[in-house]
Design a protein around this motif. Structure first.
Motif, PDB file in Angstrom:
ATOM      1  N   HIS A 121       0.923  -1.366   0.028  1.00 49.71           N
ATOM      2  CA  HIS A 121       0.117   0.064  -0.034  1.00 49.71           C
ATOM      3  C   HIS A 121       0.840   1.369   0.101  1.00 49.71           C
ATOM      4  O   HIS A 121       0.407   2.356  -0.576  1.00 49.71           O
ATOM      5  CB  HIS A 121      -0.993  -0.143   1.235  1.00 49.71           C
ATOM      6  N   ILE A 122       1.834   1.324   0.896  1.00 50.39           N
ATOM      7  CA  ILE A 122       2.509   2.579   1.017  1.00 50.39           C
ATOM      8  C   ILE A 122       3.502   2.976  -0.270  1.00 50.39           C
ATOM      9  O   ILE A 122       3.863   2.248  -1.267  1.00 50.39           O
ATOM     10  CB  ILE A 122       3.801   2.204   2.138  1.00 50.39           C
ATOM     11  N   GLY A 123       3.263   4.404  -0.450  1.00 48.17           N
ATOM     12  CA  GLY A 123       3.973   5.036  -1.322  1.00 48.17           C
ATOM     13  C   GLY A 123       5.599   4.824  -1.329  1.00 48.17           C
ATOM     14  O   GLY A 123       5.906   4.537  -0.253  1.00 48.17           O
ATOM     15  N   LEU A 124       6.133   5.282  -2.412  1.00 50.40           N
ATOM     16  CA  LEU A 124       7.730   4.962  -2.553  1.00 50.40           C
ATOM     17  C   LEU A 124       8.262   6.083  -3.286  1.00 50.40           C
ATOM     18  O   LEU A 124       7.840   6.225  -4.411  1.00 50.40           O
ATOM     19  CB  LEU A 124       7.885   3.452  -3.186  1.00 50.40           C
ATOM     20  N   ILE A 125       9.019   7.011  -2.756  1.00 48.43           N
ATOM     21  CA  ILE A 125       9.427   8.133  -3.156  1.00 48.43           C
ATOM     22  C   ILE A 125      11.121   8.095  -3.453  1.00 48.43           C
ATOM     23  O   ILE A 125      11.604   7.875  -2.357  1.00 48.43           O
ATOM     24  CB  ILE A 125       9.101   9.522  -2.672  1.00 48.43           C
ATOM     25  N   SER A 126      11.364   8.417  -4.733  1.00 43.82           N
ATOM     26  CA  SER A 126      12.937   8.316  -4.849  1.00 43.82           C
ATOM     27  C   SER A 126      13.411   9.952  -5.265  1.00 43.82           C
ATOM     28  O   SER A 126      12.803  10.461  -6.079  1.00 43.82           O
ATOM     29  CB  SER A 126      13.183   7.434  -5.854  1.00 43.82           C
ATOM     30  N   THR A 127      14.602  10.208  -4.827  1.00 46.13           N
ATOM     31  CA  THR A 127      14.924  11.363  -5.108  1.00 46.13           C
ATOM     32  C   THR A 127      15.726  11.118  -6.565  1.00 46.13           C
ATOM     33  O   THR A 127      16.290  10.073  -6.651  1.00 46.13           O
ATOM     34  CB  THR A 127      16.284  12.113  -4.262  1.00 46.13           C
ATOM     35  N   VAL A 128      15.701  12.147  -7.479  1.00 44.89           N
ATOM     36  CA  VAL A 128      16.120  12.128  -8.776  1.00 44.89           C
ATOM     37  C   VAL A 128      16.739  13.187  -9.030  1.00 44.89           C
ATOM     38  O   VAL A 128      16.236  14.424  -9.179  1.00 44.89           O
ATOM     39  CB  VAL A 128      15.090  11.860  -9.881  1.00 44.89           C
ATOM     40  N   SER A 129      17.883  13.283  -9.403  1.00 46.01           N
ATOM     41  CA  SER A 129      18.849  14.688  -9.677  1.00 46.01           C
ATOM     42  C   SER A 129      18.382  15.131 -11.287  1.00 46.01           C
ATOM     43  O   SER A 129      18.778  14.342 -12.239  1.00 46.01           O
ATOM     44  CB  SER A 129      20.130  14.364  -9.375  1.00 46.01           C
ATOM     45  N   SER A 130      17.830  16.258 -11.603  1.00 40.58           N
ATOM     46  CA  SER A 130      17.525  16.782 -12.730  1.00 40.58           C
ATOM     47  C   SER A 130      18.920  17.259 -13.400  1.00 40.58           C
ATOM     48  O   SER A 130      19.063  17.572 -14.481  1.00 40.58           O
ATOM     49  CB  SER A 130      16.847  17.819 -12.566  1.00 40.58           C
ATOM     50  N   THR A 131      19.969  17.697 -12.754  1.00 42.60           N
ATOM     51  CA  THR A 131      21.064  17.948 -13.081  1.00 42.60           C
ATOM     52  C   THR A 131      22.027  16.881 -13.909  1.00 42.60           C
ATOM     53  O   THR A 131      22.929  16.902 -14.667  1.00 42.60           O
ATOM     54  CB  THR A 131      21.938  18.669 -12.023  1.00 42.60           C
ATOM     55  N   PHE A 132      22.012  15.623 -13.274  1.00 42.72           N
ATOM     56  CA  PHE A 132      22.857  14.614 -13.714  1.00 42.72           C
ATOM     57  C   PHE A 132      22.223  13.444 -14.573  1.00 42.72           C
ATOM     58  O   PHE A 132      22.601  12.809 -15.428  1.00 42.72           O
ATOM     59  CB  PHE A 132      23.361  13.733 -12.507  1.00 42.72           C
ATOM     60  N   TYR A 133      20.865  13.370 -14.706  1.00 40.35           N
ATOM     61  CA  TYR A 133      20.124  12.249 -15.255  1.00 40.35           C
ATOM     62  C   TYR A 133      19.794  13.023 -16.478  1.00 40.35           C
ATOM     63  O   TYR A 133      19.415  14.306 -16.670  1.00 40.35           O
ATOM     64  CB  TYR A 133      18.871  11.881 -14.545  1.00 40.35           C
ATOM     65  N   THR A 134      19.381  12.267 -17.656  1.00 34.51           N
ATOM     66  CA  THR A 134      18.687  12.812 -18.974  1.00 34.51           C
ATOM     67  C   THR A 134      17.132  12.579 -18.458  1.00 34.51           C
ATOM     68  O   THR A 134      16.788  11.614 -17.769  1.00 34.51           O
ATOM     69  CB  THR A 134      19.004  12.097 -20.104  1.00 34.51           C
ATOM     70  N   PRO A 135      16.339  13.433 -18.980  1.00 33.86           N
ATOM     71  CA  PRO A 135      14.892  13.280 -18.642  1.00 33.86           C
ATOM     72  C   PRO A 135      14.426  12.021 -19.361  1.00 33.86           C
ATOM     73  O   PRO A 135      13.520  11.474 -18.585  1.00 33.86           O
ATOM     74  CB  PRO A 135      14.301  14.291 -19.646  1.00 33.86           C
ATOM     75  N   PHE A 136      15.073  11.443 -20.389  1.00 28.65           N
ATOM     76  CA  PHE A 136      14.376  10.117 -20.813  1.00 28.65           C
ATOM     77  C   PHE A 136      14.797   8.781 -19.782  1.00 28.65           C
ATOM     78  O   PHE A 136      14.081   8.055 -19.380  1.00 28.65           O
ATOM     79  CB  PHE A 136      15.068   9.704 -22.102  1.00 28.65           C
ATOM     80  N   HIS A 137      16.086   8.888 -19.195  1.00 30.46           N
ATOM     81  CA  HIS A 137      16.561   7.974 -18.291  1.00 30.46           C
ATOM     82  C   HIS A 137      15.442   8.035 -17.184  1.00 30.46           C
ATOM     83  O   HIS A 137      14.849   6.910 -16.554  1.00 30.46           O
ATOM     84  CB  HIS A 137      17.733   8.068 -17.885  1.00 30.46           C
ATOM     85  N   ALA A 138      15.288   9.363 -16.622  1.00 27.50           N
ATOM     86  CA  ALA A 138      14.474   9.506 -15.326  1.00 27.50           C
ATOM     87  C   ALA A 138      12.950   9.240 -15.536  1.00 27.50           C
ATOM     88  O   ALA A 138      12.342   8.424 -14.788  1.00 27.50           O
ATOM     89  CB  ALA A 138      14.669  10.924 -14.830  1.00 27.50           C
ATOM     90  N   ALA A 139      12.643   9.540 -16.719  1.00 30.46           N
ATOM     91  CA  ALA A 139      11.087   9.092 -17.088  1.00 30.46           C
ATOM     92  C   ALA A 139      10.983   7.617 -17.160  1.00 30.46           C
ATOM     93  O   ALA A 139       9.927   7.256 -16.595  1.00 30.46           O
ATOM     94  CB  ALA A 139      10.597   9.691 -18.195  1.00 30.46           C
ATOM     95  N   ARG A 140      11.813   7.069 -17.730  1.00 30.44           N
ATOM     96  CA  ARG A 140      11.758   5.274 -17.818  1.00 30.44           C
ATOM     97  C   ARG A 140      11.967   4.792 -16.660  1.00 30.44           C
ATOM     98  O   ARG A 140      10.944   4.027 -16.259  1.00 30.44           O
ATOM     99  CB  ARG A 140      12.891   4.981 -18.856  1.00 30.44           C
ATOM    100  N   LEU A 141      12.952   5.035 -15.837  1.00 26.60           N
ATOM    101  CA  LEU A 141      13.213   4.607 -14.667  1.00 26.60           C
ATOM    102  C   LEU A 141      11.756   4.632 -13.621  1.00 26.60           C
ATOM    103  O   LEU A 141      11.192   3.839 -12.916  1.00 26.60           O
ATOM    104  CB  LEU A 141      14.345   5.096 -14.068  1.00 26.60           C
ATOM    105  N   VAL A 142      11.467   6.054 -13.414  1.00 28.41           N
ATOM    106  CA  VAL A 142      10.102   6.248 -12.511  1.00 28.41           C
ATOM    107  C   VAL A 142       8.951   5.520 -12.990  1.00 28.41           C
ATOM    108  O   VAL A 142       8.091   5.035 -12.375  1.00 28.41           O
ATOM    109  CB  VAL A 142      10.166   7.627 -12.443  1.00 28.41           C
ATOM    110  N   ALA A 143       8.665   5.530 -14.258  1.00 27.50           N
ATOM    111  CA  ALA A 143       7.526   5.100 -14.900  1.00 27.50           C
ATOM    112  C   ALA A 143       7.565   3.500 -14.835  1.00 27.50           C
ATOM    113  O   ALA A 143       6.512   2.950 -14.433  1.00 27.50           O
ATOM    114  CB  ALA A 143       7.376   5.319 -16.437  1.00 27.50           C
ATOM    115  N   SER A 144       8.726   3.013 -15.050  1.00 29.65           N
ATOM    116  CA  SER A 144       8.928   1.666 -14.859  1.00 29.65           C
ATOM    117  C   SER A 144       8.402   1.147 -13.252  1.00 29.65           C
ATOM    118  O   SER A 144       7.709   0.159 -13.075  1.00 29.65           O
ATOM    119  CB  SER A 144      10.170   0.973 -15.066  1.00 29.65           C
TER     120      SER A 144
END
Lengths: 435, 435
Positions: free
Chosen positions: A89-112
């Motif tokens: 049930h519980i939510g899961l929040i990860s910090t993601v650095s916008s300075t070091f990731y590309t948006p495509f990697h970030a979008a993909r990892l978090v969507a997955s």
């Protein structure tokens, strides 16, 4: 109170052996288990037993002062993937650095992860802050604040568009026809200052539409970005007055941005819980006494951007430069200034104050007095909830779940059970559609 | 035969509903479950029941032809994190693109997974190939082959140095002393053509020292990189002769590079298993008949870098440009040329040949004849093992585990149970120390 928008929101901010820098030195600490995913799964299960909204992972991209204590170990996205399978049930929040990731990697990892967790992911966008981190990712130094925030804004917009690049009903799964409808999977053709991203994403739309966007920001640009984009805010507030100032300012900015979302604001909260006030104080003292002064001085030096390792521990803290002139992270620096101004501490007293949670609000007392104080913040436009930063783990969250949560539930301030399934719903946020 | 270096190595290459492009159209396919992590956990559990060395995930950074069938869904690193908690022994290999990640992200994600899985991670380095992928990560087109391989080599070296940046005994965990020894956690100060990475990593040394490095490469540069750096190789081989040529060439290059590692070579293997040869053929035909010609023509056009969607299906395939002049991925193109040369197929026949596994070796028969053929490859310097590419999943791997694995075990060619704990040990590789 069944309207979850009217309930308090509580996250557990997971950090090593706890948020007190000396927690790992305690004889009962789990320092041997920091590389063991089962340790984090158990923490998430404890938080879920307490019906908390989410667990939250900070992140950083450099290792320093490794002698002083643990800082990072497992990478948050991979750890949360495992933790999602140990919870329901519980939510899961990860910090993601916008300075070091590309948006495509970030979008993909978090969507997955949103698919893996069946709609329980959140992402906390940070712009990162230290040169040492930048030097691990091809920069010679950390790009300046304005550049990072401009990039962050473009980054967030691009990630959101990638999540919308598959409509909710794009998957047809028609064995005699098409797998997905081409007219419902779109390129985004983004070309901006910082990124070129054609899209579409490789991952069909996340269950939540958009995994929940958290943000923390104390600077002018940080507050602006939070007001324009964040769906929930992790704040740093030293006391009720500071929390109210921040709360009022952000809510006004959110309204000014024309948004109707609730945007819950959740300051970090350090709690020392005892059966009496004295017992709670003793718990704090016990951890403070485990803290070697040199470590604490190094941390303070980092916070104030000035080497204070040779200052006299028992003399008053010397005057520091005004906030406007300070170039590092503003929030923590403002807190240091505020403690100095209001408490006139010696250097040693200041270190004790900062050792757990770096100047976040600290509540020390019985479950009853802590519940009172949390309620007071919640009722007085200082907080919509809290990001719990237990000084020691797992003990600190067990105490909170077993002793404080039942009081909040009895007062009708906190859910008695999960009545919603996604993090978005836990937080009272609507699901953005894409069709 | 207890020496695992002398046993066959077998991975399961997990891909959607199976490696046949029409597998998802089968009435029994699991196409509805492609976003459900439990589906992949079950596949890994089946492979673990068969005592396989590892499961393997390919990866790509673009979505296209979404109507034709599933291609990517969950991101591999996050999926494998979850799968590691549903298994205990089997290795877990993720593809990682050296063209799009920074070495620090890659080192950190994979190291974290090695801790989470307790020493079962492998990484398959690829340089990516399509413009559509490049355009999702800030490039206007895919950088050329030479640039990508030069970057890949620097990338791999940097990742390995980051994994060595904490020695095996760096963690002291001395509650009255230091958490980690500063003299055992080192900056790497890498400054190369493609990257600046100061280090150290944020993650203590992975349990395996280095998670196992897989690589596939058919081009000259690809073979060279594989020979110099890979610890295990995923190969594409159309038939025994092609496999032997590749095997012999790579082993010679490995020796020439002065390496003593075994570097197991594992060609992709598509199997159709039936209780009779006819039944196996019928299974193949059943899938082939589910394949719409337009899909297959689009795939072939991609393989040969030329639009063939208007060619006559029942005429012989027209002459294609020689391998030397072809600028795309060489391995698959060479296979297409080879099929045309040896089989003189019509276009329709070629499509059938390529529909599953894109020209990898295909074995069709009874469990007995397939075990015979695998043994023949293994005994004749064509393969140290195989990367299984079942045309349909989960059925294809269940058949293999239940019917072929017992025969290989009876012949002493494959382990009856896991006698080692890390992927590195499963593959007979030594652990690199760092002290």
């Amino acid at each position: 109170m069944n309207d979850s928008g009217k309930l308090m929101h509580i996250n557990l901010f997971i950090f090593g052996c706890g948020h007190h820098r000396a927690a790992w030195r305690h004889p009962m600490s789990s320092v041997e288990r920091l590389g063991d995913i089962a340790y984090y799964e158990e923490l998430a299960q404890t938080a879920e037993r307490g019906k908390l909204d989410a667990v939250f992972f900070a992140d950083g991209q450099s290792a320093d002062n490794v002698a002083d204590g643990p800082r990072w170990f497992l990478e948050p996205l991979t750890a949360l993937a495992a933790m999602s399978r140990a919870t329901r049930h519980i939510g899961l929040i990860s910090t993601v650095s916008s300075t070091f990731y590309t948006p495509f990697h970030a979008a993909r990892l978090v969507a997955s992860l949103d698919h893996i967790s069946r709609g329980r992911m959140g992402w906390n966008v940070v712009t990162s802050m230290f040169d040492a981190e930048a030097r691990n990712h091809n920069f010679d130094a950390m790009p300046d604040h304005a550049w990072r925030y401009a990039r962050a804004e473009e980054f967030v917009d691009t990630v959101l568009r990638l999540w919308d690049s598959w409509t909710d009903d794009a998957l047809e799964l028609d064995r005699k026809g098409v797998y997905a409808r081409s007219d419902k999977v779109h390129a985004i053709h983004h070309k901006g200052e910082h990124f070129r991203v054609d899209g579409p994403l490789t991952v069909p739309r996340p269950p939540q539409g958009h995994p929940v966007l958290f943000q923390a920001g104390a600077s002018e640009q940080g507050r602006d970005l939070a007001a324009r984009r964040a769906e929930a805010i992790y704040a740093v507030a030293y006391d009720l007055a500071a929390a109210q100032e921040y709360y009022c300012d952000i809510k006004a900015r959110v309204r000014a941005a024309g948004r109707r979302d609730p945007v819950p604001i959740m300051p970090g909260l350090v709690t020392y819980i005892g059966s009496t006030q004295d017992e709670a104080r003793a718990k704090q003292r016990e951890l403070d006494e485990l803290l070697p002064a040199p470590d604490a001085l190094r941390q303070l030096s980092m916070y104030i951007g000035r080497d204070c390792t040779c200052w006299d521990l028992d003399a008053p803290v010397p005057a520091l430069m005004p906030l406007e002139e300070f170039v590092g992270p503003k929030g923590r620096y403002a807190t240091v200034l505020r403690i100095i101004e209001t408490e006139k501490p010696t250097l040693r007293q200041l270190l004790g104050r900062l050792a757990a949670g770096g100047g976040h609000c600290t509540m020390i007392g019985t479950p009853e007095t802590i519940a009172d104080e949390m309620e007071r913040w919640w009722r007085n436009e200082a907080a919509d909830g809290f990001n719990l930063m237990p000084p020691s783990l797992p003990g600190g969250i067990e105490d909170f779940v077993d002793q404080v949560v039942p009081l909040l539930q009895k007062r009708g301030l906190f859910r008695r059970d999960y009545e919603t399934t996604s993090l978005r719903e836990h937080l009272g946020l609507t699901r953005p559609s894409a069709n």
